[in-house]
Scaffold this motif. Structure first.
Motif, PDB file in Angstrom:
ATOM      1  N   ARG A   1      -4.035   1.857   1.998  1.00 47.60           N
ATOM      2  CA  ARG A   1      -3.933   0.540   1.383  1.00 47.60           C
ATOM      3  C   ARG A   1      -2.489   0.261   0.992  1.00 47.60           C
ATOM      4  O   ARG A   1      -1.694   1.178   0.793  1.00 47.60           O
ATOM      5  N   LEU A   2      -2.186  -0.995   0.863  1.00 47.92           N
ATOM      6  CA  LEU A   2      -0.819  -1.392   0.535  1.00 47.92           C
ATOM      7  C   LEU A   2      -0.618  -1.435  -0.972  1.00 47.92           C
ATOM      8  O   LEU A   2      -1.434  -1.983  -1.702  1.00 47.92           O
ATOM      9  N   GLU A   3       0.493  -0.828  -1.407  1.00 49.89           N
ATOM     10  CA  GLU A   3       0.838  -0.951  -2.817  1.00 49.89           C
ATOM     11  C   GLU A   3       1.395  -2.350  -3.084  1.00 49.89           C
ATOM     12  O   GLU A   3       1.524  -3.151  -2.172  1.00 49.89           O
ATOM     13  N   SER A   4       1.750  -2.654  -4.322  1.00 53.71           N
ATOM     14  CA  SER A   4       2.279  -3.973  -4.675  1.00 53.71           C
ATOM     15  C   SER A   4       3.507  -4.284  -3.833  1.00 53.71           C
ATOM     16  O   SER A   4       4.425  -3.481  -3.719  1.00 53.71           O
ATOM     17  N   ASP A   5       3.529  -5.473  -3.205  1.00 53.13           N
ATOM     18  CA  ASP A   5       4.619  -5.779  -2.284  1.00 53.13           C
ATOM     19  C   ASP A   5       5.281  -7.129  -2.544  1.00 53.13           C
ATOM     20  O   ASP A   5       6.047  -7.604  -1.721  1.00 53.13           O
ATOM     21  N   ARG A   6       5.016  -7.718  -3.681  1.00 51.73           N
ATOM     22  CA  ARG A   6       5.484  -9.078  -3.922  1.00 51.73           C
ATOM     23  C   ARG A   6       7.007  -9.180  -3.883  1.00 51.73           C
ATOM     24  O   ARG A   6       7.563 -10.131  -3.348  1.00 51.73           O
ATOM     25  N   HIS A   7       7.689  -8.200  -4.462  1.00 49.31           N
ATOM     26  CA  HIS A   7       9.148  -8.258  -4.544  1.00 49.31           C
ATOM     27  C   HIS A   7       9.798  -7.159  -3.722  1.00 49.31           C
ATOM     28  O   HIS A   7      10.822  -6.608  -4.110  1.00 49.31           O
ATOM     29  N   ALA A   8       9.193  -6.802  -2.588  1.00 48.53           N
ATOM     30  CA  ALA A   8       9.715  -5.696  -1.802  1.00 48.53           C
ATOM     31  C   ALA A   8       9.812  -6.074  -0.323  1.00 48.53           C
ATOM     32  O   ALA A   8       9.043  -6.886   0.181  1.00 48.53           O
ATOM     33  N   VAL A   9      10.793  -5.479   0.361  1.00 44.79           N
ATOM     34  CA  VAL A   9      10.902  -5.618   1.807  1.00 44.79           C
ATOM     35  C   VAL A   9       9.709  -4.911   2.458  1.00 44.79           C
ATOM     36  O   VAL A   9       9.352  -3.806   2.070  1.00 44.79           O
ATOM     37  N   LYS A  10       9.077  -5.579   3.429  1.00 44.74           N
ATOM     38  CA  LYS A  10       7.935  -4.975   4.122  1.00 44.74           C
ATOM     39  C   LYS A  10       8.436  -4.243   5.370  1.00 44.74           C
ATOM     40  O   LYS A  10       9.134  -4.842   6.190  1.00 44.74           O
ATOM     41  N   ILE A  11       8.087  -2.985   5.509  1.00 45.69           N
ATOM     42  CA  ILE A  11       8.438  -2.212   6.702  1.00 45.69           C
ATOM     43  C   ILE A  11       7.135  -1.957   7.464  1.00 45.69           C
ATOM     44  O   ILE A  11       6.228  -1.296   6.963  1.00 45.69           O
ATOM     45  N   ILE A  12       7.041  -2.508   8.678  1.00 46.30           N
ATOM     46  CA  ILE A  12       5.760  -2.553   9.388  1.00 46.30           C
ATOM     47  C   ILE A  12       5.961  -2.130  10.839  1.00 46.30           C
ATOM     48  O   ILE A  12       6.971  -2.464  11.457  1.00 46.30           O
TER      49      ILE A  12
END
Length: 772
Positions: free
Chosen positions: A735-746
């Motif tokens: 599952r994804l942790e909190s990502d509101r203020h973070a760069v997404k690496i996918i």
């Protein structure tokens, strides 16, 4: 190219709508749905809508319901700010009748037939058990790992246990063991996949000759070893090239032995092992060719006579026969790989029938077979009467079985069928997409339309993409999959419009590498590019080096940015480089939560709690990051028993809680007493770690409740999940942790269907088949 017009396109026959990302596929589907209700007088239970995932199903339901409400308001007021609905209002003047049809659709929307493809097939099987010859009370199993492992183990026993030792040795070096066949079967995404070419069972015709020569070699080596290793006509002979067999010169520090002495000594030891009574003689060891007559002739220096000995001739014969035998074994192994795929299918079918279970793909196969064979026409008639129109979303992810189901059911008049999808995405096979099914559909539909207006990207990006792809005649390999130039649906300015173009092609300067001469090593390039990406993201987020990160400001935020990578290893490199710049980031992992470090630590802790008197397990649990005892503290056990005993007492309390009240009660107390949340959040990737721990606890609680597992049973179950190489259970996906203020690496495949204001694709070059 025929452009799709949402208002005027005829609602008849089989139709294909090609739509690139951002051109409004969902908007088009909702528009068609409303038109079917208004113009064809269909009720919601008569319109079948099929998409790929549960999440997409829920989104479609919400979007269709919202558009129906929007349309109802528009016909009541006579106007809408939605262009399509406004045209509908203008087109249909009898607003009272239309309003009633829309109102009925809203009232009855709980009966709307909006499913995943598997959900649709399951409903057909349940409601038409006699026509489809389905068993009652069949259990639907999402994960088939255990069945595949069992099938692979059986296949290995049947086809390897009685094979010659030489072949088994070859196979183990090539594919390790049954686990390879599990991976092979897991890659079988399409149910009715055909393996080509069809191979007949080969024979190992060279094996007897190989064994005969090997027997001669063993006999010859026992009497010729000293001569073969000598400096007089043997491998230490000065006539042989030093670059191949090692220099005969000695250095001051190693006066006793030259490089030749060490190299030949190593070869002699390898030959000793190779001819040992326990050795089977296959495959040949690395460097064996240096014993062959051909290699000796090639390595003989100019004006010298080539060393000769019967042993070298025997090695030459064995080397040649080994090549023949290895080629035959390669063919035989290929035959077994193909046979595994075909034979396992029938084996699993019997196992599933005896256990009265089905996998998701079996739902499709049973429906297809029921329609094609036996009383298929009767079943098809029943389904056509139930559903008068079908809208198939994400059609590019459709395989041959799904395509055959829909084309047989709904392609003929008076039924209405619309396939909607992006042909360019059909080249991806990771969701079972079959590009040839798509091309077949293109040939068989009554009409083909295209959506060209892009509502997602800004105009200059669309122009750039058009420029790149129109410079190649067939950018997607197949002539049937064309690139149609997109146009902008609306003007959108880029976030950093003052300094950044919409598409940047970024080149690496190879001279930045200290070791590069002509080419840069791939590992260096990966790191260098990751640092450059981190630097550019820093510039975008912090245009003023003295400013601090403000998530509420109007400028580019970390949460606006995604970095698309090819592998998890690349993702971790990028994350490390971003962390060095103090930029928050999160990984969109596609892995199994049971394969994480947190799962290993939690297993150690649970083992200790289940056996609190075991000091070794207790120490192992204490040094995990979740509890955080250091090695220095462990050493102080004897000196500070007052520190040690309370911790031991805690674990005995956890044991009593688990034994009396169950796992989750114990786990909550453990989290509070050991301050696990605060400790994990103190790490740079703390949110990721805490998310994994809580996810694991949820899965363990579910298992303990459903199976009434005791302590030992639950720990054993967790161990089994950790050993499983693959899982089809979505519950086990990270599952994804909190990502509101973070760069997404996918990873690129995981990014399908997502959108972000700014994207970096730093490793698009990796994996290219263009070697230069």
């Amino acid at each position: 190219m025929k452009i799709f017009h949402p208002i005027n396109t005829p609602l008849a026959g089989a139709n294909l709508i090609e739509a690139s990302a951002g051109t409004g596929k969902t908007y088009t589907i909702t528009g068609l749905y409303i038109r079917l209700i208004i113009e064809e007088s269909l009720t919601v239970d008569k319109i079948l809508v099929v998409t790929f995932t549960k999440a997409a199903t829920e989104e479609l339901k919400e979007r269709i319901r919202h558009r129906l409400i929007q349309a109802k308001k528009a016909f009541t007021s006579g106007w809408s700010d939605d262009f399509f609905i406004n045209e509908l209002v203008e087109k249909h003047k009898d607003s009272v009748l239309v309003e009633q049809r829309i109102q009925n659709a809203i009232f009855d929307f709980d009966n709307a037939a909006i499913f995943t493809i598997h959900g649709f097939c399951q409903r057909i099987l349940n409601e038409n058990a006699f026509e489809t010859r389905s068993l009652f009370d069949t259990e639907l199993v999402s994960g088939q790992d255990a069945f595949l492992q069992e099938a692979a183990d059986d296949f290995w026993r049947e086809h390897f246990y009685r094979m010659p030792d030489e072949f088994v040795s070859f196979a183990v070096n090539k594919i390790t063991g049954p686990e390879y066949f599990v991976r092979l079967l897991t890659k079988k995404k399409t149910p009715d996949i055909k393996v080509i070419p069809e191979l007949k069972k080969p024979t190992l015709t060279s094996l007897d000759d190989f064994r005969s020569i090997y027997k001669r070699l063993k006999k010859s080596w026992s009497v010729s070893r000293d001569r073969v290793m000598s400096a007089d006509g043997g491998l230490k002979d000065p006539s042989l090239s030093g670059s191949i067999y090692g220099s005969i010169k000695t250095k001051a520090k190693q006066a006793a032995a030259s490089k030749r002495d060490m190299a030949i000594s190593s070869l002699a030891e390898a030959m000793d092992r190779f001819t040992d009574i326990k050795s089977i003689g296959f495959p040949l060891f690395k460097g064996f060719e240096k014993f062959t007559a051909t290699k000796l002739a090639q390595a003989t220096r100019k004006n010298y006579i080539t060393s000769s000995h019967e042993f070298f001739d025997v090695c030459e014969a064995l080397f040649e026969k080994s090549s023949d035998l290895e080629a035959e074994m390669e063919t035989y192994l290929l035959y077994l790989k193909a046979k595994c795929i075909t034979s396992t299918h029938s084996r699993l079918s019997v196992r599933k029938k005896n256990s009265n279970i089905l996998f998701f793909d079996d739902l499709l196969i049973q429906v297809r077979n029921a329609i094609v064979h036996g009383d298929g026409n009767d079943l098809a008639t029943v389904i056509r009467q139930r559903y008068k129109a079908a809208l198939v979303d994400e059609f590019q992810d459709t395989d041959s079985i799904q395509y055959e189901i829909f084309i047989r059911l709904f392609a003929s008049r008076p039924n209405i069928l619309f396939f909607i999808g992006d042909p360019k995405q059909a080249i991806y096979g990771f969701r079972g997409a079959d590009i040839f099914s798509y091309m077949k559909a293109v040939q068989n539909v009554s009409a083909k339309y295209t959506l060209i207006e892009n509502w997602r990207s800004n105009p200059s990006l669309i122009s750039a993409i058009n420029t790149v792809f129109t410079r190649v005649d067939e950018p997607f390999v197949f002539e049937q999959i064309r690139f149609e130039e997109g146009t902008s649906g609306e003007k959108k300015e880029p976030l950093d419009h003052e300094t950044s173009p919409s598409l940047t092609l970024w080149y690496v300067d190879a001279h930045k590498s200290p070791t590069a001469s002509k080419y840069m090593r791939k590992s260096e390039a990966v790191t260098l590019i990751a640092k450059a990406v981190a630097g550019e993201i820093t510039r975008l987020i912090y245009p003023n080096q003295n400013s601090s990160y403000d998530p509420e400001s109007g400028r580019v935020k970390a949460g606006d940015i995604a970095v698309l990578v090819r592998t998890n290893k690349q993702a971790h490199v990028v994350r490390q480089c971003l962390a060095a710049k103090h930029i928050p980031s999160v990984l969109y992992n596609t892995g199994n939560v049971f394969h994480t470090k947190e799962a290993l630590e939690l297993k150690r802790i649970l083992l200790s709690i289940s056996d609190p008197s075991n000091k070794r397990l207790f120490r192992s649990a204490l040094v995990t990051d979740m509890i955080g005892v250091t090695g220095k503290e462990l050493d102080s056990e004897g000196q500070e028993p007052l520190w040690w005993e309370p911790r031991h007492e805690h674990f005995r309390e956890y044991y009593q809680l688990w034994h009396s009240y169950g796992f989750i009660r114990m786990f909550r107390q453990f989290m509070i007493d050991e301050k696990v949340r605060a400790r994990l959040l103190s790490f740079p990737d703390g949110e990721r770690r805490l998310t994994n721990v809580l996810h694991l606890a949820e899965l363990l609680h579910k298992e303990s409740v459903e199976t009434n597992s005791g302590m030992v049973g639950l720990v054993n179950w967790m161990s089994e999940q950790r050993k499983a190489e693959y899982t089809e259970s979505e519950a086990h996906h990270l599952r994804l942790e909190s990502d509101r203020h973070a760069v997404k690496i996918i990873t690129i495949h995981k990014s399908k269907g997502l959108e972000f204001p700014i994207e970096f694709c730093p490793y698009a070059w990796d994996g290219s088949i263009i070697k230069d």
